[in-house]
Design an enzyme around this catalytic site. Structure first.
Site, PDB file in Angstrom:
ATOM      1  N   GLU A 452     -18.846  30.289  74.876  1.00 44.45           N
ATOM      2  CA  GLU A 452     -17.837  29.754  75.831  1.00 44.45           C
ATOM      3  C   GLU A 452     -16.315  29.789  75.434  1.00 44.45           C
ATOM      4  OE1 GLU A 452     -18.786  27.640  79.315  1.00 44.45           O
ATOM      5  OE2 GLU A 452     -20.227  27.750  78.060  1.00 44.45           O
ATOM      6  N   ASP A 459     -13.910  19.957  82.578  1.00 42.55           N
ATOM      7  CA  ASP A 459     -13.771  18.596  81.364  1.00 42.55           C
ATOM      8  C   ASP A 459     -12.496  17.958  81.218  1.00 42.55           C
ATOM      9  OD1 ASP A 459     -15.656  21.757  81.821  1.00 42.55           O
ATOM     10  OD2 ASP A 459     -15.936  20.524  79.605  1.00 42.55           O
ATOM     11  N   GLU A 725     -23.013  17.967  75.305  1.00 45.80           N
ATOM     12  CA  GLU A 725     -23.204  18.275  77.139  1.00 45.80           C
ATOM     13  C   GLU A 725     -23.472  17.419  77.445  1.00 45.80           C
ATOM     14  OE1 GLU A 725     -22.612  22.615  78.989  1.00 45.80           O
ATOM     15  OE2 GLU A 725     -23.589  22.802  77.429  1.00 45.80           O
TER      16      GLU A 725
END
Length: 918
Positions: A452, A459, A725
């Site tokens: 990714e 974010d 995360e």
């Protein structure tokens, strides 16, 4: 620090003399000002012969007062300041400034590549040999790539950048680097060359079977060398079909996700005319004319040694003690053809690398030995997110002293430091710093390890205030916003969820697209960058128009797909968007916020009509929000912390009594969840402010200092060295979260650091660039002290507090270019530059009542030691039972603990009773 105490800088860069504009703005800080000093005027001197005076206190982004810079000329600027006492300082040390851009039409180089590459994303070398009949007075090299490139002259690297020129929205903008190479050019035959890998340009983007190369199959590169001689004559050497290329060289294959293969048997001294098989370069189709770099490049910023060595089924695992972003450098001796393989991972599971979270990113580097003595390997066109590296195929036993982890990041200047009496909280802060370091690499990414590593807009807008405190990221984010605006234009005003937009499609998603309004506002607030705000205003307007169109007008926004309060800890592992707070409530709140920010920005920039229109629409949205989501009892229909935090912090609900009722309910639901975090991406940056703004400091303390999952400190107790995360990326039993999307280096949930600086330590901007500081720290229960240092555009600010013998000692250092509004218990005043100290009496706090089995659960949860005891005993019997009891119980009730534990086996209850009695 200079002898004058004056620090002078130009535009966005302090790491280099090169600037990307012919009229660079200047900033300065007076670090040795006496207490009470303030600036009345500044005098600027250019090359010892031009002088300009600027009256007033302005010290940040002062407009260039001289003629435009000329490319390839070197200028020296100095500043001195006059205080309000009429006395002038000494002159600052000279600051070298050079224009890094080329003039109109000066770019002549053609992007060139291999004629017939044998594989996709083929690494290659392009070179040009030329005869220099005299020493140039000045030589300037400009180079660029669709890919990643290292430029050399006669084998010598021309600079220390890595993965240059970095990732941009290639269809709109390609960067070029600028370097003075005069020292590398002596008369005789010289060879200039570029070693090229695919980098971000040839990477395969997308998920699962949808992944594809978005930009191109092959990299290409361009360079031109400008030579100026003593007689004033000039010569330009530019890449084109008269340069030559080879696919030879030691880099056999390279990819950001895949990793890199280096074969030293193919090492090529390409600057030697006798080495290599060469062919004429193929000129690539026309590309955008490259533009000069405006921000810091990626560099090697640190080196870490292994702290532990262990064995795995496949080889040797090295633990570097820190989850980092970079790659390994190894020294090794062995037989020709020996093949060493290095795999990377962030965590271990059952003693082996946990590679499942990497998805299709192989993150594997392969080194093949030539057998010519000690050999040094380090990848050039890739990077990895890792703490652990597994080495297999190494000849003999791995010598950890010959292996280093090279840390990479965009080379931003550190500006924020914080320290408290709680070691876990200090480690959380350092984890946030490391996550920013790893994800501010060329552009702001979500994660640095899996397939990714994309510029997710949500974010970074959530994290921007924290980023602007920890590092001087103004130029870095200003550079990224250029690409955001370009991608937004291509999408008809909609801000894509990722920038650069390798997905190719875009829809208006609240909190993600709002990066267009939030980040310019943050940079204007923290760095006083009004020029950036001006450049962003049309983008802000276009995004707000897209939001309003998606919502059907200035009202509720409930009709389009939203991410919502992403990664709410109560969401299932495979349904990250299944939050407690309605996505429409989140979207409507952000619609209001962007309208509010647009109105303020337009008013600040003198666009009164635009400001009024945005304010009118904002008022309509606010009214619709209250009508739809606010109940008559002072609750929200989504009875969740994120909903209350949004309503309070974005100003969606008016009326003090109603706001106080919402804050009470927020405190209630925080306690109901036993002071465990209950917010996702959206609510996490806001919840502590929403509590402490209304005096719920003890609730904020219990939430911040919680160590059980989910909480900010739970990952720290599990050995985390970066921000995860998910709140539970690693489960309490040490296994990796079963969700497909699990990263151990994501900065979004670290947005709490902004609150830690502003409210815990008390250093907050009350005017652009901290020219006015708000000092209103909170002596949080459970801590003995908290202090912070922030290098602001106004100078270094130091602030904090300490408990001492029944009193609280508060201390603040105000820099020369600022004043401070101080708000302490029983004390409000304004102070000027200097060191200030105050002492107030420690308020008496109620001692927690002793707890037993028939105590109400509301009292149990407010006694941290008692609650921890209950959870510890439950977990020692059955971890799942402990979590069930924690989540099932409403901890605000007067129900006795004995009753609340009705499903717990009697012998466990008896053990809890004994522990509580003890």
């Amino acid at each position: 620090m200079t002898g004058s105490g004056l620090q002078l800088s130009a535009e966005y860069r302090r790491d280099s003399s090169w600037v990307a504009t012919p009229r660079p703005r200047l900033s300065w800080v007076f670090t040795q000002a006496p207490p009470g000093w303030s600036q009345a005027a500044a005098e600027l001197r250019l090359n010892d012969d031009r002088m300009e005076q600027i009256n007033g206190p302005l010290n940040v982004f002062v407009g260039w007062p001289f003629e435009d810079l000329v490319a390839r000329e070197t200028y020296q600027v100095q500043v001195r300041l006059q205080g309000t006492d009429g006395i002038w300082t000494a002159w600052s040390d000279p600051l070298d400034i050079r224009l890094g851009t080329l003039g109109p039409g000066e770019w002549q180089a053609r992007f060139s590549a291999l004629t017939a590459p044998r594989q996709e994303a083929q690494p290659f070398i392009i070179r040009h040999r030329f005869l220099l009949d005299r020493k140039p007075a000045r030589a300037t090299l400009y180079w660029s790539a669709l890919g990643a490139v290292k430029a050399r002259i006669d084998g010598v690297e021309v600079d220390d950048s890595v993965l240059a020129p970095g990732w941009t929205s290639y269809a709109d903008r390609v960067l070029h680097e600028t370097t003075d190479v005069t020292a590398l050019l002596e008369p005789g035959w010289r060879t200039i060359g570029l070693e090229v890998t695919g980098g971000w340009y040839t990477e395969v983007y997308g998920f699962a079977d949808e992944a594809r190369r978005v930009y191109g199959e092959q990299p290409c590169a361009a360079a031109q060398l400008h030579l100026l001689f003593d007689d004033g004559s000039e010569e330009i050497i530019a890449s084109g079909d008269d340069w030559e290329t080879t696919e030879g060289g030691e880099v056999v294959a390279s990819g950001i996700y895949e990793g890199e293969t280096i074969d030293h048997r193919r090492s090529l001294r390409w600057w030697d005319p006798q080495e290599g098989d060469w062919e004429a370069a193929a000129v690539a189709p026309d590309q955008p004319v490259p533009v000069a770099r405006m921000n810091e490049p990626v560099r090697r910023v640190d080196t870490l040694a292994p702290v532990k060595v262990s064995s795995s089924a496949a080889g040797t695992i090295l633990d570097f003690g820190q989850n980092l972003v970079g790659r390994l450098r190894i020294e090794v001796q062995g037989e020709p053809g020996t093949r060493i393989e290095i795999r990377h991972a962030e965590v271990l599971e059952d003693g082996e690398l946990a590679t499942r979270p990497l998805r299709r990113a192989a993150a594997t580097d392969t080194f093949i030995l030539s057998g010519t003595g000690t050999e040094v390997f380090e990848p050039v066109g890739t990077f990895h997110g890792f703490r652990y590296a597994e080495i297999s195929g190494y000849p003999g036993e791995v010598d950890p002293e010959r292996v280093q982890a090279i840390v990479l990041q965009s080379d931003l200047r550190r500006t924020g430091w914080l320290e408290t009496s709680n070691p876990l909280l200090n480690q959380l802060h350092e984890n946030i710093v490391w996550s920013m370091r790893g994800n501010f690499l060329s552009l702001p990414t979500d994660c640095p390890q899996r397939d990714e590593r994309l510029g997710w807009t949500g974010d970074v807008q959530i994290f921007a205030p924290t980023a602007a405190t920890l590092f001087d990221c103004n130029g870095f984010l200003a550079n990224w916003l250029v690409d955001l605006r370009a991608e937004q234009d291509r999408a008809g005003g909609v801000v894509p969820n990722i920038v650069p937009n390798v997905f190719g499609f875009a829809w208006p998603a609240a909190a993600w697209g709002d990066a267009a309004t939030v980040i310019p506002t943050v940079l204007a607030e923290r760095f006083a960058d009004d020029d950036l705000l001006t450049k962003s205003l049309d983008s802000m307007k276009a995004w707000v128009s897209s939001e309003l169109a998606a919502a059907g007008g200035p009202g509720l926004w409930e009709t389009t797909l939203q991410f919502g309060d992403w990664l709410d800890p109560d969401a299932p592992a495979d349904m990250a968007g299944a939050a407690k707070t309605q996505p429409g409530l989140v979207a409507t709140a952000y619609l209001y916020r962007s309208l509010d920010l647009l109105s303020k920005a337009a008013a600040h920039l003198g666009e009164d009509e635009s400001a009024a229109r945005a304010r009118e629409s904002a008022d309509d949205v606010r009214a619709a929000f209250a009508a739809a989501y606010l109940t008559s009892e002072g609750r929200l229909v989504s009875d969740a912390p994120t909903a209350y935090a949004l309503a309070l912090q974005f100003g969606l609900i008016q009326g003090l009594s109603t706001r106080e009722a919402l804050a009470r309910r927020l405190a209630h639901v925080i306690k109901r969840d036993a002071y465990h975090i209950s917010t996702g991406f959206i609510g996490t940056p806001l919840v502590l402010d929403a509590l402490t703004d209304f005096g719920y400091d003890s609730h904020a303390a219990a939430l911040l200092l919680q160590t059980r999952c989910p909480s900010w400190l739970y990952p720290v107790t599990m050995g985390a060295t970066t921000v995860w995360e998910r709140w539970d990326s690693m489960l309490p039993d040490g296994s990796v979260n079963p969700g497909e999307m699990t990263s151990f280096n994501h900065y979004a949930l670290g947005a709490v650091a902004d609150w830690m600086y502003r409210r815990l330590a008390g250093i907050a901007p009350a005017a652009p660039g901290y020219s006015l500081i708000r000092f209103a720290p909170i002596a949080l229960p459970g801590l003995d002290h908290a202090t912070a240092t922030v290098d602001t555009p106004a100078g270094r600010v130091e602030g904090g507090w300490r408990r001492e013998k029944g009193a609280i000692l508060w201390k603040l250092t105000v820099p020369a270019h600022a004043t401070a509004a101080v708000r302490l218990p029983g004390l409000e005043l304004e102070v000027g530059p200097g060191v200030h100290e105050w002492t107030t009496t420690e308020p008496t706090r109620t001692t927690a009542a002793s707890v037993h089995m028939w105590s109400p659960v509301s009292e149990v949860v407010d006694n941290p030691e008692a609650f921890a005891t209950v959870m510890k005993v439950l977990a020692s019997h059955d971890g799942h039972l402990a979590e069930m009891v924690r989540r099932r119980t409403d901890w605000t009730l007067s129900t006795p603990l004995q009753i609340a534990l009705f499903s717990v086996p009697p012998h466990v209850i008896n053990q809890i009773a004994k522990e509580l009695d003890a």
